[in-house]
Design a protein around this motif. Structure first.
Motif, PDB file in Angstrom:
ATOM      1  N   ASN A 280       3.829  -2.470  12.181  1.00 15.26           N
ATOM      2  CA  ASN A 280       3.812  -1.526  11.063  1.00 15.26           C
ATOM      3  C   ASN A 280       2.654  -0.530  11.167  1.00 15.26           C
ATOM      4  O   ASN A 280       2.714   0.572  10.606  1.00 15.26           O
ATOM      5  CB  ASN A 280       3.708  -2.314   9.748  1.00 15.26           C
ATOM      6  CG  ASN A 280       4.057  -1.479   8.536  1.00 15.26           C
ATOM      7  OD1 ASN A 280       4.863  -0.550   8.618  1.00 15.26           O
ATOM      8  ND2 ASN A 280       3.462  -1.801   7.401  1.00 15.26           N
ATOM      9  N   MET A 281       1.595  -0.910  11.883  1.00 16.35           N
ATOM     10  CA  MET A 281       0.410  -0.064  12.005  1.00 16.35           C
ATOM     11  C   MET A 281       0.489   0.922  13.170  1.00 16.35           C
ATOM     12  O   MET A 281      -0.526   1.488  13.577  1.00 16.35           O
ATOM     13  CB  MET A 281      -0.835  -0.947  12.152  1.00 16.35           C
ATOM     14  CG  MET A 281      -1.205  -1.695  10.893  1.00 16.35           C
ATOM     15  SD  MET A 281      -2.715  -2.667  11.088  1.00 16.35           S
ATOM     16  CE  MET A 281      -3.943  -1.359  11.322  1.00 16.35           C
ATOM     17  N   PHE A 282       1.674   1.160  13.682  1.00 13.88           N
ATOM     18  CA  PHE A 282       1.856   2.119  14.773  1.00 13.88           C
ATOM     19  C   PHE A 282       1.213   3.473  14.456  1.00 13.88           C
ATOM     20  O   PHE A 282       0.492   4.030  15.300  1.00 13.88           O
ATOM     21  CB  PHE A 282       3.352   2.286  15.073  1.00 13.88           C
ATOM     22  CG  PHE A 282       3.653   3.146  16.256  1.00 13.88           C
ATOM     23  CD1 PHE A 282       3.649   2.612  17.540  1.00 13.88           C
ATOM     24  CD2 PHE A 282       3.960   4.489  16.106  1.00 13.88           C
ATOM     25  CE1 PHE A 282       3.933   3.401  18.640  1.00 13.88           C
ATOM     26  CE2 PHE A 282       4.245   5.289  17.189  1.00 13.88           C
ATOM     27  CZ  PHE A 282       4.236   4.748  18.464  1.00 13.88           C
ATOM     28  N   PRO A 283       1.412   4.062  13.247  1.00 10.39           N
ATOM     29  CA  PRO A 283       0.749   5.338  12.940  1.00 10.39           C
ATOM     30  C   PRO A 283      -0.775   5.228  12.946  1.00 10.39           C
ATOM     31  O   PRO A 283      -1.468   6.170  13.354  1.00 10.39           O
ATOM     32  CB  PRO A 283       1.281   5.689  11.541  1.00 10.39           C
ATOM     33  CG  PRO A 283       2.558   4.937  11.422  1.00 10.39           C
ATOM     34  CD  PRO A 283       2.335   3.663  12.171  1.00 10.39           C
ATOM     35  N   ALA A 284      -1.306   4.085  12.479  1.00 14.37           N
ATOM     36  CA  ALA A 284      -2.762   3.903  12.468  1.00 14.37           C
ATOM     37  C   ALA A 284      -3.311   3.892  13.886  1.00 14.37           C
ATOM     38  O   ALA A 284      -4.361   4.479  14.170  1.00 14.37           O
ATOM     39  CB  ALA A 284      -3.126   2.613  11.738  1.00 14.37           C
ATOM     40  N   ASP A 383     -10.936   4.886   4.953  1.00 16.23           N
ATOM     41  CA  ASP A 383     -10.671   4.309   6.275  1.00 16.23           C
ATOM     42  C   ASP A 383      -9.199   4.516   6.628  1.00 16.23           C
ATOM     43  O   ASP A 383      -8.320   3.894   6.041  1.00 16.23           O
ATOM     44  CB  ASP A 383     -11.015   2.821   6.264  1.00 16.23           C
ATOM     45  CG  ASP A 383     -10.854   2.174   7.620  1.00 16.23           C
ATOM     46  OD1 ASP A 383     -10.663   2.907   8.608  1.00 16.23           O
ATOM     47  OD2 ASP A 383     -10.908   0.934   7.702  1.00 16.23           O
ATOM     48  N   ALA A 384      -8.939   5.407   7.583  1.00 10.65           N
ATOM     49  CA  ALA A 384      -7.553   5.708   7.969  1.00 10.65           C
ATOM     50  C   ALA A 384      -6.880   4.531   8.650  1.00 10.65           C
ATOM     51  O   ALA A 384      -5.653   4.394   8.610  1.00 10.65           O
ATOM     52  CB  ALA A 384      -7.525   6.929   8.882  1.00 10.65           C
ATOM     53  N   SER A 385      -7.664   3.653   9.268  1.00 11.17           N
ATOM     54  CA  SER A 385      -7.077   2.558  10.046  1.00 11.17           C
ATOM     55  C   SER A 385      -6.480   1.464   9.173  1.00 11.17           C
ATOM     56  O   SER A 385      -5.681   0.655   9.652  1.00 11.17           O
ATOM     57  CB  SER A 385      -8.130   1.945  10.973  1.00 11.17           C
ATOM     58  OG  SER A 385      -9.162   1.314  10.223  1.00 11.17           O
ATOM     59  N   ASN A 386      -6.844   1.405   7.886  1.00 17.41           N
ATOM     60  CA  ASN A 386      -6.342   0.364   6.999  1.00 17.41           C
ATOM     61  C   ASN A 386      -5.632   0.930   5.777  1.00 17.41           C
ATOM     62  O   ASN A 386      -5.512   0.242   4.764  1.00 17.41           O
ATOM     63  CB  ASN A 386      -7.489  -0.539   6.541  1.00 17.41           C
ATOM     64  CG  ASN A 386      -7.958  -1.480   7.634  1.00 17.41           C
ATOM     65  OD1 ASN A 386      -7.174  -2.241   8.184  1.00 17.41           O
ATOM     66  ND2 ASN A 386      -9.227  -1.410   7.988  1.00 17.41           N
ATOM     67  N   MET A 488      -4.173  -4.780  -2.801  1.00 21.26           N
ATOM     68  CA  MET A 488      -3.270  -4.029  -1.925  1.00 21.26           C
ATOM     69  C   MET A 488      -2.118  -3.407  -2.711  1.00 21.26           C
ATOM     70  O   MET A 488      -1.679  -2.291  -2.414  1.00 21.26           O
ATOM     71  CB  MET A 488      -2.735  -4.943  -0.828  1.00 21.26           C
ATOM     72  CG  MET A 488      -3.780  -5.393   0.165  1.00 21.26           C
ATOM     73  SD  MET A 488      -3.100  -6.534   1.400  1.00 21.26           S
ATOM     74  CE  MET A 488      -4.545  -6.797   2.437  1.00 21.26           C
ATOM     75  N   GLY A 489      -1.629  -4.148  -3.699  1.00 16.40           N
ATOM     76  CA  GLY A 489      -0.587  -3.589  -4.557  1.00 16.40           C
ATOM     77  C   GLY A 489      -1.089  -2.370  -5.300  1.00 16.40           C
ATOM     78  O   GLY A 489      -0.359  -1.386  -5.475  1.00 16.40           O
ATOM     79  N   LEU A 490      -2.353  -2.415  -5.714  1.00  8.27           N
ATOM     80  CA  LEU A 490      -2.951  -1.264  -6.386  1.00  8.27           C
ATOM     81  C   LEU A 490      -3.035  -0.071  -5.443  1.00  8.27           C
ATOM     82  O   LEU A 490      -2.831   1.074  -5.855  1.00  8.27           O
ATOM     83  CB  LEU A 490      -4.347  -1.627  -6.904  1.00  8.27           C
ATOM     84  CG  LEU A 490      -5.069  -0.564  -7.738  1.00  8.27           C
ATOM     85  CD1 LEU A 490      -4.258  -0.234  -8.988  1.00  8.27           C
ATOM     86  CD2 LEU A 490      -6.459  -1.048  -8.134  1.00  8.27           C
ATOM     87  N   ASP A 491      -3.312  -0.331  -4.156  1.00  5.57           N
ATOM     88  CA  ASP A 491      -3.311   0.749  -3.163  1.00  5.57           C
ATOM     89  C   ASP A 491      -1.953   1.431  -3.107  1.00  5.57           C
ATOM     90  O   ASP A 491      -1.863   2.662  -3.007  1.00  5.57           O
ATOM     91  CB  ASP A 491      -3.667   0.199  -1.776  1.00  5.57           C
ATOM     92  CG  ASP A 491      -5.158   0.125  -1.553  1.00  5.57           C
ATOM     93  OD1 ASP A 491      -5.910   0.708  -2.353  1.00  5.57           O
ATOM     94  OD2 ASP A 491      -5.586  -0.527  -0.577  1.00  5.57           O
ATOM     95  N   LEU A 492      -0.885   0.639  -3.153  1.00  3.16           N
ATOM     96  CA  LEU A 492       0.458   1.225  -3.142  1.00  3.16           C
ATOM     97  C   LEU A 492       0.713   2.029  -4.410  1.00  3.16           C
ATOM     98  O   LEU A 492       1.354   3.081  -4.370  1.00  3.16           O
ATOM     99  CB  LEU A 492       1.509   0.132  -3.000  1.00  3.16           C
ATOM    100  CG  LEU A 492       1.649  -0.529  -1.619  1.00  3.16           C
ATOM    101  CD1 LEU A 492       2.726  -1.605  -1.661  1.00  3.16           C
ATOM    102  CD2 LEU A 492       1.989   0.499  -0.559  1.00  3.16           C
TER     103      LEU A 492
END
Length: 544
Positions: A280-284, A383-386, A488-492
């Motif tokens: 799933n982290m292919f774009p990262a 942080d773009a990676s996460n 993490m849900g809050l991030d979404l």
């Protein structure tokens, strides 16, 4: 339903909610309107359309494929935060030179065009562009005429609306022959001056990028911080390896008494979820690799990450089987098995405890952040990676919460406490030592100074440790998972839209749903096995 009448846990949860709300309120009062990460106004699809329209007009790109990643200027951001210039920068330059943005990769169907175009994710403004390294190497002349190339670069400066009189052409010994650096005489933030990087030969302009060149002192400081974080991470990995070896030895020594089925399903869930997250982290991975990496390079990174995950999976499994056996030999069962009558009730009660405990821990964490920020100058950057913005399917991001809860609680609580208690013979030290090792593995996050993360996570580890000792493995796993799922849900909710918001809410409620399904299935299996059985109340972690 006994859980909801546990007075102490209810009081702890209420205290956590109060602390969380109080800290947020006080922080807002101390820093009203503080600049921070905002939800993108422009969707990835709209950014791709804007970039493609620009590429067609400027470079004559025909039919093409696009791929969008989220990126940040992390070095610039750390400088601004460290020098308390972030708010000033946002007001003066945030619109024209944003810290966070989208990069659109464009590959023409004909194969002759491969470009990266930066797009402002609040207004679709084109911020810069570059030609992919493989295409650039093929198109550059062996020895481009520097004087003619400078003329082309200077003309581009005017074309972009900049006044050439406000810029000085810089020279660096390490710069490429086609790269021209124009430093502004008037635009700066602190000691960081604006430079316009223009990549051109005598025929065309290959790239443009506005950058704020931070002082070497800050570059050295950040390099030192990153080195310290890397060192702590490697030390943590070293101890984790030693713990895995010790667990493997215990498994061999006690192989006749050990149950090799303990934790097997949870280990499998961990492996599947983590490998899914790696894909799933292919774009990262693309965002971190820059313009030089090919598709094969990114695929190789994904394969390597899954290989590392499988190695970690072995350590998690060893922690389960050896940890359970070490506790069994002390006379305590950390969590009941499926075939035990107490399992169904215990999983339901553990879930409820987990929600209440996680609310308390979230409140404690906010207090720790507040004290660290105002007492020790802690600060963080994007942080773009996460970020969910850099995932193929953002709604899968919270699966990582279960990976963390399963693996870390098995390694550092279930096995770690039992292992270190055998060595030091002092329970507090047995809780503290694996907590420090666990905390050291979290210092790679962009929170500075990096040692503050070590202190914060160690304190949380101690709390998780005593939760485990009092209530058992299922409770501490649910508490850890629920805490991460809420965050993490809050991030979404903040960065997503539409379906992602719905998935965010689903993940926040998933511990409740999972526990309800498991308790129901267990109840049915028990009734089928022994008709008329009365289920145990599951009030003790050591039941069975």
């Amino acid at each position: 339903m006994k859980l909801f009448f546990n007075r102490n846990l209810l009081l702890l949860a209420a205290l956590g909610v109060f602390l969380y709300g109080a800290v947020i309120g006080i922080s807002s009062w101390l820093k009203p309107g503080e600049a921070g990460t905002e939800k993108p106004v422009v969707s990835k699809r709209e950014a791709a359309e804007a970039a493609l329209a620009f590429a067609r007009e400027r470079f004559g790109v025909g039919e093409a494929d696009t791929f969008v990643t989220y990126r940040t200027h992390q070095l610039r951001s750390t400088y601004l935060e460290r020098k308390t210039l972030a708010d000033t920068y946002e007001k003066k330059y945030g619109d024209k030179y944003p810290i966070e943005y989208f990069t659109v990769e464009i590959r023409s169907k004909s194969g002759d065009q491969h470009r990266f175009i930066d797009v402002n994710y609040t207004n679709k403004q084109i911020l810069g562009w570059a030609v992919a390294d493989d295409v650039l190497d093929a198109r550059l002349k062996a020895n481009p005429d520097r004087t003619k190339s400078e003329t082309v670069a200077s003309a581009e400066l005017k074309r972009l609306g900049y006044d050439p009189g406000d810029f000085t052409l810089m020279s660096r010994t390490d710069q490429r022959a086609t790269l021209f650096l124009f430093e502004s005489k008037s635009v700066a933030i602190g000691d960081a001056k604006l430079q316009l990087e223009i990549d051109a030969d005598e025929r065309e302009v290959f790239g443009f990028s506005p950058v704020f060149v931070v002082p070497q002192e800050h570059i050295d400081w950040k390099a030192s911080q990153d080195w310290q974080a890397s060192l702590m991470t490697w030390v943590s990995l070293g101890f984790m390896f030693l713990m895995a070896v010790a667990g493997f030895i215990y498994a061999i020594v006690y192989r006749k008494q050990i149950s090799f089925a303990r934790g097997a399903l949870l280990t499998l869930i961990y492996a599947v979820f983590y490998c899914t997250n790696n894909l799933n982290m292919f774009p990262a991975f693309k965002a971190e690799s820059g313009t030089a990496a090919s598709q094969l390079d990114i695929i190789a990174i994904s394969i390597f990450m899954n290989f590392v995950t499988l190695l970690l999976t072995i350590g998690v499994y060893v922690s389960f089987v050896s940890g359970a056996e070490l506790w069994r030999r002390t006379g305590w069962n950390p969590w009941p098995r499926w075939r035990e009558a107490a399992f169904g009730a215990e999983v339901w009660v553990s879930m409820g405890r987990g929600y209440l405990i996680c609310l308390f821990i979230l409140g404690v964490q906010q207090v720790l952040f507040f004290v660290a920020e105002h007492g020790f100058g802690i600060w963080a950057v994007a942080d773009a990676s996460n970020s969910p913005l850099n995932m193929l399917v953002p709604s899968l991001f919270p699966l990582l919460a279960w990976c963390a809860a399963i693996s870390e609680e098995a390694t550092f609580r279930l096995f770690g406490i039992a292992f270190f208690e055998r060595i030091v013979r002092w329970r507090f030290a047995a809780v503290l030592l694996p907590s420090i090792i666990w905390a050291a593995s979290h210092t790679q996050y962009p929170i500075y100074p990096v040692y503050t993360r070590l202190v914060e996570v160690t304190i949380l580890g101690i709390i998780f440790g005593y939760v485990f000792l009092k209530y058992g493995f299922m409770t501490v796993m649910f508490a850890h998972a629920t805490m991460d799922l809420l965050l993490m849900g809050l991030d979404l909710l903040v960065t997503g839209s539409g379906a992602d918001i719905g998935w965010g809410l689903f993940h926040m409620a998933s511990p409740l749903l999972i526990a309800a399904v498991l308790a129901w299935l267990h109840g049915r299996s028990q009734r089928r096995r022994r008709p008329g059985i009365l289920e145990a109340d599951g009030s003790g972690a050591a039941a069975g």
